[in-house]
Design an enzyme around this catalytic site. Sequence first.
Site, PDB file in Angstrom:
ATOM      1  N   ALA A  10     -39.829   9.928  18.814  1.00  0.00           N
ATOM      2  CA  ALA A  10     -38.367   9.828  18.757  1.00  0.00           C
ATOM      3  C   ALA A  10     -37.740  10.358  20.037  1.00  0.00           C
ATOM      4  O   ALA A  10     -36.646  10.904  20.028  1.00  0.00           O
ATOM      5  CB  ALA A  10     -37.851  10.608  17.554  1.00  0.00           C
ATOM      6  N   ALA A  11     -38.464  10.206  21.149  1.00  0.00           N
ATOM      7  CA  ALA A  11     -37.952  10.786  22.400  1.00  0.00           C
ATOM      8  C   ALA A  11     -37.133   9.793  23.194  1.00  0.00           C
ATOM      9  O   ALA A  11     -36.351  10.166  24.054  1.00  0.00           O
ATOM     10  CB  ALA A  11     -39.122  11.288  23.238  1.00  0.00           C
ATOM     11  N   ARG A  16     -31.050  -0.028  24.702  1.00  0.00           N
ATOM     12  CA  ARG A  16     -30.455  -1.285  24.204  1.00  0.00           C
ATOM     13  C   ARG A  16     -29.362  -1.048  23.159  1.00  0.00           C
ATOM     14  O   ARG A  16     -28.615  -1.948  22.819  1.00  0.00           O
ATOM     15  CB  ARG A  16     -31.574  -2.183  23.617  1.00  0.00           C
ATOM     16  N   GLY A 147     -44.007  -6.742  20.384  1.00  0.00           N
ATOM     17  CA  GLY A 147     -45.307  -6.925  21.008  1.00  0.00           C
ATOM     18  C   GLY A 147     -46.149  -7.829  20.115  1.00  0.00           C
ATOM     19  O   GLY A 147     -46.068  -7.736  18.891  1.00  0.00           O
ATOM     20  N   TYR A 373       2.010  17.972   1.003  1.00  0.00           N
ATOM     21  CA  TYR A 373       0.878  18.625   1.646  1.00  0.00           C
ATOM     22  C   TYR A 373       0.617  19.945   0.922  1.00  0.00           C
ATOM     23  O   TYR A 373       1.482  20.818   0.886  1.00  0.00           O
ATOM     24  CB  TYR A 373       1.131  18.908   3.139  1.00  0.00           C
ATOM     25  N   ASN A 384       4.285  21.187 -12.137  1.00  0.00           N
ATOM     26  CA  ASN A 384       4.828  19.913 -11.662  1.00  0.00           C
ATOM     27  C   ASN A 384       5.345  20.097 -10.243  1.00  0.00           C
ATOM     28  O   ASN A 384       6.242  20.894 -10.010  1.00  0.00           O
ATOM     29  CB  ASN A 384       5.978  19.470 -12.584  1.00  0.00           C
ATOM     30  N   ALA A 430      15.331  21.911  -6.241  1.00  0.00           N
ATOM     31  CA  ALA A 430      14.946  20.918  -5.237  1.00  0.00           C
ATOM     32  C   ALA A 430      15.497  21.319  -3.869  1.00  0.00           C
ATOM     33  O   ALA A 430      16.577  21.895  -3.769  1.00  0.00           O
ATOM     34  CB  ALA A 430      15.472  19.548  -5.642  1.00  0.00           C
TER      35      ALA A 430
HETATM   36  C1  UD1 Z   1     -42.554  -1.067  20.531  1.00  0.00           C
HETATM   37  C2  UD1 Z   1     -43.962  -1.592  20.810  1.00  0.00           C
HETATM   38  C3  UD1 Z   1     -44.043  -3.048  20.401  1.00  0.00           C
HETATM   39  C4  UD1 Z   1     -43.689  -3.173  18.937  1.00  0.00           C
HETATM   40  C5  UD1 Z   1     -42.337  -2.557  18.635  1.00  0.00           C
HETATM   41  C6  UD1 Z   1     -42.108  -2.505  17.137  1.00  0.00           C
HETATM   42  C7  UD1 Z   1     -44.780  -0.330  22.737  1.00  0.00           C
HETATM   43  C8  UD1 Z   1     -45.101  -0.372  24.201  1.00  0.00           C
HETATM   44  N1  UD1 Z   1     -44.275  -1.429  22.231  1.00  0.00           N
HETATM   45  O1  UD1 Z   1     -41.631  -1.755  21.345  1.00  0.00           O
HETATM   46  O2  UD1 Z   1     -45.364  -3.542  20.632  1.00  0.00           O
HETATM   47  O3  UD1 Z   1     -43.690  -4.566  18.564  1.00  0.00           O
HETATM   48  O4  UD1 Z   1     -42.269  -1.216  19.138  1.00  0.00           O
HETATM   49  O5  UD1 Z   1     -40.826  -2.045  16.803  1.00  0.00           O
HETATM   50  O6  UD1 Z   1     -45.043   0.683  22.119  1.00  0.00           O
HETATM   51  N2  UD1 Z   1     -40.606   6.542  22.722  1.00  0.00           N
HETATM   52  C9  UD1 Z   1     -40.803   7.851  23.084  1.00  0.00           C
HETATM   53  N3  UD1 Z   1     -40.996   8.147  24.397  1.00  0.00           N
HETATM   54  C10 UD1 Z   1     -40.993   7.197  25.353  1.00  0.00           C
HETATM   55  C11 UD1 Z   1     -40.797   5.849  24.978  1.00  0.00           C
HETATM   56  C12 UD1 Z   1     -40.609   5.554  23.652  1.00  0.00           C
HETATM   57  O7  UD1 Z   1     -40.808   8.756  22.238  1.00  0.00           O
HETATM   58  O8  UD1 Z   1     -41.207   7.543  26.546  1.00  0.00           O
HETATM   59  C13 UD1 Z   1     -40.382   6.227  21.288  1.00  0.00           C
HETATM   60  C14 UD1 Z   1     -39.009   5.670  21.014  1.00  0.00           C
HETATM   61  O9  UD1 Z   1     -38.092   6.726  20.699  1.00  0.00           O
HETATM   62  C15 UD1 Z   1     -39.251   4.771  19.810  1.00  0.00           C
HETATM   63  C16 UD1 Z   1     -40.726   4.351  19.958  1.00  0.00           C
HETATM   64  O10 UD1 Z   1     -41.299   5.224  20.900  1.00  0.00           O
HETATM   65  O11 UD1 Z   1     -39.103   5.444  18.593  1.00  0.00           O
HETATM   66  C17 UD1 Z   1     -40.862   2.897  20.410  1.00  0.00           C
HETATM   67  O12 UD1 Z   1     -40.148   2.693  21.600  1.00  0.00           O
HETATM   68  P1  UD1 Z   1     -39.211   1.418  21.785  1.00  0.00           P
HETATM   69  O13 UD1 Z   1     -38.576   1.517  23.128  1.00  0.00           O
HETATM   70  O14 UD1 Z   1     -38.339   1.229  20.618  1.00  0.00           O
HETATM   71  O15 UD1 Z   1     -40.304   0.262  21.844  1.00  0.00           O
HETATM   72  P2  UD1 Z   1     -40.105  -1.278  21.514  1.00  0.00           P
HETATM   73  O16 UD1 Z   1     -39.590  -1.958  22.719  1.00  0.00           O
HETATM   74  O17 UD1 Z   1     -39.357  -1.426  20.246  1.00  0.00           O
HETATM   75 MG    MG Z   2     -38.338  -0.111  19.043  1.00  0.00          MG
END
Ligand code: UD1
Ligand code: MG
Length: 458
Positions: A10-11, A16, A147, A373, A384, A430
């Site tokens: 989740a980093a 997008r 992917g 208020y 009332n 009033a």
């Molecule tokens: C990724 C997959 C893709 C897959 C898709 C499914 C890769 C290279 N690609 O693409 O094959 O079909 O998910 O949803 O993994 N993250 C980090 N650190 C980083 C980069 C990413 O923690 O440096 C985390 C993001 O917060 C995210 C997850 O990795 O939760 C996936 O990254 P994201 O950029 O969403 O990859 P996708 O382009 O969706």
């Molecule tokens: Mg993704």
Amino acid sequence: MRNLVSIILAAGEGTRMKSTLPKVLHQICGQPMLVYVLKVVLKVGCRKNYLVVGHKKEKVIEVLRNSLPLKKRGIEFVSQTRLLGSGNAVLQVKKNLRDYRGDVLVIYGDLPLLTGRTLKRLIQTHFKEDNSLTILGAPLENPSGYGRIIENSNGKGLRIVEERDATPKERRINRVNVGVYCFKLKDLFRAIDKIRPDNKKSEYYLTDVVQILGEMGKKVGIVITKDSNEVEGVNNRKQLANVQKYVNMKNLERLMLTGVTIVDPPSTFIDSTVGIGRDTIIYPGSTIFGKTRIGENCKLGPYAFIQDCQIEKGVEIRASFIYGAKIAERAKVGPFSHIRPGTFVGGDARVGNFCEVKKSRIGQGTKVSHLSYIGDAFLGKGVNIGAGTITCNFDGVRKNITRVGNGTFVGSDTKFIAPVKIGKRAVIGAGSIITEDVPAGKLAIARARQVIKKKKKM
Ligand code: UD1
Ligand code: MG
């Protein structure tokens, strides 16, 4: 369950999403996306869950602390300082797993619809087949953006190619990588060390380990899920809306099947954390979020927004915003009222048209019917409150309290200059501006006397 830990990624910034808020904190029916992922991972019962955070990590940690008992659930944060890709993100957990022998579940934090059932199926297959890596795949009618999972041309194993790096032929393949993997720990880090950032984004892709492990002679298995909804990764606001619609409809279906009438499901939004009693009717345009409990036979909406409230049976709420309040049996609120946190509205009470109530107690059967208020006030039973009454609670420094005893009648357009205390069964004329306490049973009039004068000639 065999020896298993999880790593949740989740980093990422979530470029997008075009947002200042980290992607994983965007809300779906009242809860951050990452909370959905964590809840499903927790269902699997891993010994430890490592959450990799990076972009605006303080904010991510703070939001999660308010949503889940993290320590109790074995959730630990690990930092990724430079966002070099999903492969690099997993690498950050290596030091935490120094003394661990077992298997590792890796899951992306942007997959809020994944189910515990599918995760368990992936894990079971992984152990049963004794794989080095088991990946989750899905056939999608429209695989764009994902992917693709591809058979190597030499017939030796699998690889994953990202859409932006794929050839036109590879893009026609509709089996996508979902973003969930189960690894044997010892193979995972050996393979990660071999990842090179030789792709269009110059990132260390975790997905490259599929081919790397194959080349190392390791066994890579695949589990296919047919439910295309589960696969939806949230990368942009269009996907966020799709996921929200799906989660919401599931929540509404659950409620309808337990006896709640939802007049117009497409315009109604209810969090999965909300409980609603039988024969309650929800009218169009209503939103109910958070830790809200609603009793039986209520009528809510049209256009009710309710968050973190306790609402007892038979309550009616029309076109109003209510947060952190308790509304007792058969009380009526609205239309067009704002009930703010810390408010209690007693049974059979009424807070009517165009009223704001803040941190106040409205006694049983009391009526605040129009344009008032009421802030930091204690109104007794059967009071009332006339139209336009205002508690002047703030003196610029402190919030001051207004108390009104049972059965008191307050005339329209009264101002209570708090702190002030009105006894039981008093009457306030009033238009009064009440600056001093009024004893029980007395009449107070605090306004200039009307004068009638002869008109000057114009
Ligand atoms: C990724 C997959 C893709 C897959 C898709 C499914 C890769 C290279 N690609 O693409 O094959 O079909 O998910 O949803 O993994 N993250 C980090 N650190 C980083 C980069 C990413 O923690 O440096 C985390 C993001 O917060 C995210 C997850 O990795 O939760 C996936 O990254 P994201 O950029 O969403 O990859 P996708 O382009 O969706
Ligand atoms: Mg993704």
